[in-house]
Design a protein around this motif. Structure first.
Motif, PDB file in Angstrom:
ATOM      1  N   MET A   1      32.372 -13.255 -14.762  1.00 23.70           N
ATOM      2  CA  MET A   1      33.099 -13.654 -13.041  1.00 23.70           C
ATOM      3  C   MET A   1      32.342 -15.455 -13.099  1.00 23.70           C
ATOM      4  SD  MET A   1      32.752 -12.316 -10.036  1.00 23.70           S
ATOM      5  CE  MET A   1      31.303 -12.336  -9.315  1.00 23.70           C
ATOM      6  N   LEU A   2      33.461 -16.200 -12.757  1.00 23.63           N
ATOM      7  CA  LEU A   2      32.124 -17.007 -12.294  1.00 23.63           C
ATOM      8  C   LEU A   2      32.135 -16.482 -11.175  1.00 23.63           C
ATOM      9  CD1 LEU A   2      34.563 -20.270 -12.736  1.00 23.63           C
ATOM     10  CD2 LEU A   2      32.453 -19.337 -14.133  1.00 23.63           C
ATOM     11  N   ALA A   3      29.636 -16.615 -10.441  1.00 17.33           N
ATOM     12  CA  ALA A   3      29.222 -16.025  -9.359  1.00 17.33           C
ATOM     13  C   ALA A   3      30.031 -16.948  -8.441  1.00 17.33           C
ATOM     14  CB  ALA A   3      28.435 -16.647  -9.426  1.00 17.33           C
ATOM     15  N   HIS A 260      40.753 -20.515 -14.645  1.00 15.17           N
ATOM     16  CA  HIS A 260      39.299 -19.500 -13.748  1.00 15.17           C
ATOM     17  C   HIS A 260      39.702 -20.203 -12.534  1.00 15.17           C
ATOM     18  CE1 HIS A 260      36.440 -21.625 -11.676  1.00 15.17           C
ATOM     19  NE2 HIS A 260      35.199 -20.674 -12.793  1.00 15.17           N
ATOM     20  N   ILE A 261      39.903 -19.638 -11.526  1.00 16.10           N
ATOM     21  CA  ILE A 261      38.967 -19.018 -10.210  1.00 16.10           C
ATOM     22  C   ILE A 261      38.238 -19.102  -9.980  1.00 16.10           C
ATOM     23  CG2 ILE A 261      39.718 -17.175 -10.440  1.00 16.10           C
ATOM     24  CD1 ILE A 261      41.897 -16.992  -8.084  1.00 16.10           C
ATOM     25  N   ALA A 262      38.320 -19.521  -8.174  1.00 17.64           N
ATOM     26  CA  ALA A 262      36.887 -19.730  -7.562  1.00 17.64           C
ATOM     27  C   ALA A 262      36.947 -19.592  -5.808  1.00 17.64           C
ATOM     28  CB  ALA A 262      36.118 -21.095  -7.892  1.00 17.64           C
ATOM     29  N   ILE A 263      36.336 -19.269  -5.354  1.00 23.32           N
ATOM     30  CA  ILE A 263      36.507 -19.192  -4.059  1.00 23.32           C
ATOM     31  C   ILE A 263      35.641 -19.250  -2.841  1.00 23.32           C
ATOM     32  CG2 ILE A 263      37.428 -17.863  -1.614  1.00 23.32           C
ATOM     33  CD1 ILE A 263      39.044 -15.983  -4.003  1.00 23.32           C
ATOM     34  N   ASP A 264      35.776 -20.322  -1.697  1.00 20.55           N
ATOM     35  CA  ASP A 264      34.510 -20.724  -1.386  1.00 20.55           C
ATOM     36  C   ASP A 264      34.514 -19.302  -0.106  1.00 20.55           C
ATOM     37  OD1 ASP A 264      36.713 -20.853   0.637  1.00 20.55           O
ATOM     38  OD2 ASP A 264      36.101 -23.915   0.097  1.00 20.55           O
ATOM     39  N   ALA A 265      33.256 -19.983   0.737  1.00 19.56           N
ATOM     40  CA  ALA A 265      32.894 -19.316   2.701  1.00 19.56           C
ATOM     41  C   ALA A 265      34.121 -19.064   3.387  1.00 19.56           C
ATOM     42  CB  ALA A 265      31.521 -19.250   2.887  1.00 19.56           C
TER      43      ALA A 265
END
Length: 364
Positions: A1-3, A260-265
């Motif tokens: 997982m991307l962190a 790929h997926i990333a989620i910001d604050a």
């Protein structure tokens, strides 16, 4: 997982006795050396390079300044992702069936942890000393401690076929499996919840689509799983409650081949595809900011069509950083492209080496 990353700001205000005040903003003590970034912007971009078998670090405030951390020279070293905890990174090395533990402070690999065989893909930290890694070839998730005496990954548990991505939420390790046989789906994807202490399987849930390849936990504590599918039909995204292990929503369609997926604050999900670049989804309102019909991309000069994207993430400022793998056939060099916040206007490109895949931004 991307962190995931965090914001840290310390503001000290001093008000004098006189009518006029003096406001002083003091930065937190930066990390030493390269990891400290530059004054005014302490954030660091971290990219895993499949082409150079390395991690590449760059300072957001001075992006031409980079550092590379070699991960090994063997042809079996095929990294595509990593996970972070403090100033350490766990990097699964693919066909090398091992995980590199990287000390970012010294820009070096401190240890390698090895499966008996297989292909190490996703990884996740459950605490400061414990790492879980997926072995997609053996259908197992392994656990190791960074301070253990030996380097063998001996503790493992069987999960659904072809686990690729890992996450940690609700006190559970979450393994995302493509559920494949000979690279062909045999059913919907499966998420397996694992007790991090006993290594027992707690529960499983189907993802509502086939061949899930990546996942991320949002600020809402939910797990967002990208069902990549067959790379021909549009992908989809399952939203799963890791506490109840129930699928609460299925978002469709996504771009073809989304991975790929990333989620910001702020809850913005950046979902990337080699064919259609990056779409942006608001997890709070469950609406598109930039949908599949209008992806965020760097266009080819000759055709005005989108270059694809391997991954994307956002800095604390909201500026988006997107990896483009490069294409020798089209004479297109690999880059990290930089886009304005909200408008997503392309503003810059950063050379980070061959074959950039996953990216994240972090303050150390």
């Amino acid at each position: 997982m991307l962190a995931r990353w965090s914001r840290l700001a310390l503001i000290t205000t001093t008000i004098g006795v006189a009518a006029c005040g003096d406001d002083t903003i003091t930065e937190p003590t930066p990390a030493p050396g390269f990891l400290g970034g530059v004054a005014g912007n302490r954030e660091i971009g971290i990219v895993v390079n499949t082409g150079t078998k390395s991690l590449t670090l760059f300072q957001l405030g001075a992006p031409t300044v980079t550092q590379q951390i070699p991960l090994g020279s063997s042809a079996t070293v095929t990294p595509v992702g990593f996970s972070l905890r403090g100033r350490r990174a766990a990097v699964p090395l693919g066909n090398a069936a091992s995980v590199a533990l990287v000390d970012l402070s010294t820009s070096s690999v401190s240890r390698f942890f090895t499966f008996p065989s297989g292909n190490a893909t996703g990884s996740v930290w459950s605490n400061d000393t414990t790492v879980f890694a997926a072995n997609t070839a053996t259908n197992r998730v392994g656990r190791f401690y960074i301070n253990q005496t030996g380097t063998d990954i001996t503790s493992s548990v069987e999960v659904a076929p072809s686990p690729t991505a890992m996450a940690f939420a609700a006190g559970r390790v979450l393994a995302v499996s493509g559920n494949l046989a000979n690279f062909v789906p045999v059913g919907e994807g499966v998420v397996t919840a694992i007790n991090p202490v006993t290594m027992a399987v707690i529960a499983t849930v189907q993802t509502g689509g086939t061949n899930p390849t990546e996942a991320a936990v949002g600020p809402d504590g939910l797990l967002y799983v990208v069902n990549t599918g067959n790379y021909v039909a549009p992908a989809s995204m399952a939203i799963i409650d890791p506490s109840s292990m129930q699928r609460v929503a299925l978002i469709s369609p996504l771009s073809v081949g989304a991975g790929h997926i990333a989620i910001d604050a702020e809850g913005l999900a950046y979902i990337s595809s080699f064919s259609d670049a990056t779409v942006v989804f608001n997890t709070r309102t469950r609406t598109w900011v930039r949908g599949p019909d209008n992806p965020v991309c760097a266009r080819r000069a000759a055709s005005n069509t989108c270059r694809g994207a391997a991954s994307a993430t956002a800095a604390s400022s909201g500026v988006m950083y997107q990896t483009f793998f490069g294409s020798a056939a089209q004479s297109l060099a690999p880059y990290v492209f930089v886009y304005d916040r909200s408008t997503f206007v392309l503003r810059d490109s950063i050379a980070v080496g061959a074959g950039p895949m996953s990216i994240t931004v972090r303050t150390f």
